[in-house]
Design an enzyme around this catalytic site. Structure first.
Site, PDB file in Angstrom:
ATOM      1  N   ASN A 233       0.817  -1.218   0.000  1.00  0.00           N
ATOM      2  CA  ASN A 233       0.000   0.000   0.000  1.00  0.00           C
ATOM      3  C   ASN A 233       0.851   1.268   0.000  1.00  0.00           C
ATOM      4  O   ASN A 233       0.341   2.353  -0.305  1.00  0.00           O
ATOM      5  CB  ASN A 233      -0.965   0.005   1.190  1.00  0.00           C
ATOM      6  CG  ASN A 233      -0.270   0.057   2.529  1.00  0.00           C
ATOM      7  OD1 ASN A 233       0.617  -0.745   2.807  1.00  0.00           O
ATOM      8  ND2 ASN A 233      -0.659   0.990   3.375  1.00  0.00           N
ATOM      9  N   HIS A 234       2.153   1.165   0.289  1.00  0.00           N
ATOM     10  CA  HIS A 234       3.021   2.348   0.246  1.00  0.00           C
ATOM     11  C   HIS A 234       3.726   2.512  -1.097  1.00  0.00           C
ATOM     12  O   HIS A 234       4.420   3.521  -1.287  1.00  0.00           O
ATOM     13  CB  HIS A 234       4.044   2.309   1.384  1.00  0.00           C
ATOM     14  CG  HIS A 234       3.483   2.771   2.686  1.00  0.00           C
ATOM     15  ND1 HIS A 234       3.637   4.060   3.159  1.00  0.00           N
ATOM     16  CD2 HIS A 234       2.726   2.124   3.605  1.00  0.00           C
ATOM     17  CE1 HIS A 234       3.015   4.179   4.319  1.00  0.00           C
ATOM     18  NE2 HIS A 234       2.458   3.018   4.614  1.00  0.00           N
ATOM     19  N   HIS A 285       0.169  -8.414   0.054  1.00  0.00           N
ATOM     20  CA  HIS A 285       0.639  -7.486   1.075  1.00  0.00           C
ATOM     21  C   HIS A 285      -0.307  -7.373   2.263  1.00  0.00           C
ATOM     22  O   HIS A 285       0.117  -7.444   3.412  1.00  0.00           O
ATOM     23  CB  HIS A 285       0.864  -6.101   0.481  1.00  0.00           C
ATOM     24  CG  HIS A 285       1.358  -5.113   1.498  1.00  0.00           C
ATOM     25  ND1 HIS A 285       2.643  -5.156   2.012  1.00  0.00           N
ATOM     26  CD2 HIS A 285       0.732  -4.086   2.140  1.00  0.00           C
ATOM     27  CE1 HIS A 285       2.791  -4.200   2.907  1.00  0.00           C
ATOM     28  NE2 HIS A 285       1.649  -3.541   3.008  1.00  0.00           N
ATOM     29  N   ASP A 581       3.817  23.926 -10.695  1.00  0.00           N
ATOM     30  CA  ASP A 581       5.201  24.092 -11.151  1.00  0.00           C
ATOM     31  C   ASP A 581       6.221  23.774 -10.061  1.00  0.00           C
ATOM     32  O   ASP A 581       7.399  24.055 -10.205  1.00  0.00           O
ATOM     33  CB  ASP A 581       5.419  25.520 -11.671  1.00  0.00           C
ATOM     34  CG  ASP A 581       5.157  26.577 -10.601  1.00  0.00           C
ATOM     35  OD1 ASP A 581       4.756  26.195  -9.467  1.00  0.00           O
ATOM     36  OD2 ASP A 581       5.331  27.773 -10.896  1.00  0.00           O
TER      37      ASP A 581
END
Length: 653
Positions: A233-234, A285, A581
């Site tokens: 999940n990371h 996981h 930006d």
């Protein structure tokens, strides 16, 4: 005389035995109290970790809400940066990312030679042990080459073991490079004879996430059939914004960090979502749910899952001429609903998205059934009956998963059918937990290997290690408490009918549980957090002693300061999404517009005049722009120095 001497010896022996039993019982009690304190400290760490993840998952609904309501709040065309909605056609080619970046002669770090060999693995390991940084050119090339191979792989990797070829399963590493070094030292480097599965969460939290990722990717390129990577999940660019990997990249690669982050998003999306060993062991996981469909998960186009925080949008197929476009290819129709530029097939269906969320985020529980994972805010809790149902349905024998820190590095539950493996030792604090890995071989029982990276603190007596861990846990819990001071004070005062400034421990614990939403043993923790009088009543305002939020703008109202501190991580992610930006600046108008959306969605009641006043103060040079990230960093908690330095005389047990 002989009888008297024998009787004396017997009495002495009995006395010695009783003394030994007393000492033994005392020591057992002492160890039990230390273990209880250690358990409470781990519970605090884990509860706050899961509460943060819940907040992160709630951001997904906010982003949908933001896109749906954006034109109603702000009629001008503001530009949003939403990486996950960019198509690959808009990405620049390899030249822009790799070949245009030269490696100067002055560079003293490791130089990789493509195609890679085992020599490059050794080179990288030695360089990282010397704390050298791999040049951005090589980082990008490794990611490009790895992505190229990953794109050819199925969603689930199927591997076979044999008596002469065991496979090693590793859990979360979370940027803990020393743990990876220790695993390779104890178990050997990846090779054709020594295959590995790394079960997600390679990155975030630890300070060496990019080094771990590079070692795993280079090893994968050298041994693509023997080193297997599962997505956790990371492995998600939105999670990285909160949990440190994004900052690590931008710090180590100031010039080319943004390019690396862009490629990482695609790299994550192509990672396989699971491994099946010997057709009988499922390695994913997180976990499963009662609706987990492995057939669908084998077919789903996994690369469409860019982030758990970007759920499937409602696709409006009408050709509405009255629409508004923004920079990232999102269209708002007259009703404020989302349309996407492209066919619906470019996105996961909601059912597919939920299927992937479940296998990345779910946790096992001892109670039968399947119910929402309220602690994390994503996935579900699944009981032994759900495990049996899914394993039997697909003719599997065991589920190996990671995702949760365990004190011993691993845990077995659901009658031996579910194994949790966690490979990052000292995850919360030095000495808090061991790491572990599993070795599997066909027809044999899984073997577990535990370890702990040893530093100075690990050689301390258990009492000192528990003290250190406990103090750290209480410190972060106090920070959570001070962020809700206004709400807690109101709750305390509602319970304090006599206006005495005191509550019973039960009343105080009820308020803490209700406001903070943390399922903790508050009665046991009370002696560490508040003053208790001789009658056993809590002086509730002492909940906030020895700690305060340092506010950069003294004119700001305390409620606003608490709100900004409490939601600072969420706000940082949201405002980074506006900063197209990467300048670190947003306009005052953007700040006001997005704050309105944020406060509306999160039900934050702050007077608009306070927010407007704060926005004007934040615009230091009156040019209409705010350096919001720097402003958020200015909100931090100050612990009273004496309180941090004095020895801890209370404990959690």
């Amino acid at each position: 005389m002989g009888c008297s001497s024998s009787s004396t010896k017997t009495r002495r022996s009995d006395t010695s035995l009783r003394a030994a039993l007393i000492i033994q019982n005392w020591y057992r009690g002492y160890k039990a109290r230390l273990k209880a304190r250690q358990h409470y400290a781990l519970t605090i760490f884990q509860s706050i970790e899961y509460a943060d993840e819940q907040g992160q998952m709630q951001l997904s609904t906010f982003f949908s809400f933001m896109l749906e309501n954006y034109t109603h709040i702000h009629k001008e065309e503001l530009e949003l940066r939403n990486q996950s909605l960019e198509s690959e056609q808009d990405m620049r080619d390899r030249w822009d990312y790799v070949d245009s970046i030269d490696v100067p002669d002055s560079y003293n770090g490791p130089r990789l030679q493509f195609p890679l060999t085992c020599t490059d693995i050794d080179l990288l390991l030695e360089a990282f042990k010397e704390q050298q940084i791999l040049h951005a050119h090589y980082v990008l090339e490794v990611l490009f080459e790895t992505k190229k191979v990953l794109k050819q792989m199925p969603n689930f990797t199927h591997i076979q073991t044999s008596p002469s070829k065991e496979v090693t399963i590793c859990g979360d590493l979370h940027g803990k490079l020393d743990d990876l070094f220790l695993i390779f030292y104890k178990n050997g480097l990846p090779s054709e004879r020594n295959p590995y599965v790394f079960n997600g969460d390679f990155v975030d939290r630890g300070k060496n996430s990019i080094e771990i990722l590079m070692i795993l990717c280079v090893s994968f390129l050298v041994y693509p059939n023997d080193l297997h990577l599962n997505r956790g999940n990371h492995e998600d660019f939105m999670m990285n914004l909160r949990y440190g990997f994004t900052k690590e990249i931008l710090h180590k690669y100031k010039l080319h960090g943004k390019r690396i982050l862009q490629i990482l998003e695609e790299f994550y999306a192509w990672l396989p979502i699971g491994t099946i060993v010997d057709n009988e062991i499922l390695v994913i996981h997180g976990g499963i749910s009662e609706t987990t469909d492995l057939n669908l998960l084998h077919r789903v186009e996994r690369n469409k899952m860019k982030s758990v925080l970007i759920p499937p949008t409602e696709t409006n197929r009408d050709h509405d001429t009255d629409s508004k476009h923004n920079k990232v290819g999102v269209t708002f129709n007259a009703h404020g609903r989302i349309k996407t530029n492209g066919s619906p097939t470019e996105h996961l269906t909601e059912h597919e998205w939920e299927q992937i969320i479940d296998i990345l985020w779910s946790d096992p529980r001892g109670k039968n059934g399947c119910f929402p994972n309220t602690c994390r805010g994503g996935g579900c809790y699944f009981g032994p009956d759900v495990t049996s149902k899914i394993l039997n349905k697909y003719q599997l024998k065991m589920l190996i998963r990671s995702h949760e820190c365990k004190p011993e590095g691993y845990e077995i539950c659901h009658d031996g059918k579910v194994v949790t493996i966690f490979s990052a030792s000292n995850y919360y604090e030095e000495g808090s937990n061991r790491g572990a890995y599993i070795k599997l071989c066909s027809g044999t029982t899984p073997r577990f290997f535990q370890y702990q990276v040893t530093k100075a603190t690990c050689f301390q007596p258990l009492r000192q290690r528990v003290d250190t861990m406990e103090n750290s846990a209480i410190k972060i819990l106090r920070e959570r408490v001070i962020s809700r001071k206004s709400d807690l004070t109101r709750a305390f005062q509602l319970q304090d009918h006599r206006k005495s400034g005191k509550l019973s421990v039960s009343q105080w614990a009820f308020c803490m549980e209700n406001i903070l939403g943390l399922n903790l043993p508050w009665r046991s923790l009370s002696s560490n957090l508040v003053n208790i009088d001789q009658n056993g009543n809590v002086e509730y305002m002492s909940s906030f002693q020895n700690i305060r939020i340092e506010k950069p703008v003294q004119e700001a109202h305390s409620t606003l300061v608490e709100t900004l501190y409490r939601y600072r991580s969420d706000l940082e992610i949201i405002f980074n999404a506006i900063d197209t930006d990467h300048s670190g600046l947003i306009s005052v108008e953007e700040f006001r517009a997005m704050w309105k959306l944020f406060s509306s969605h999160y039900n934050v009641h702050i007077d608009d005049s306070q927010v407007n006043k704060l926005a004007n103060i934040m615009d230091l040079n009156k040019d209409g722009s705010i350096d919001f990230n720097e402003f958020l960093k200015a909100f931090y908690v100050v612990h009273r120095y004496e309180d941090l330095m004095k020895p801890d005389v209370t404990n959690l047990g």
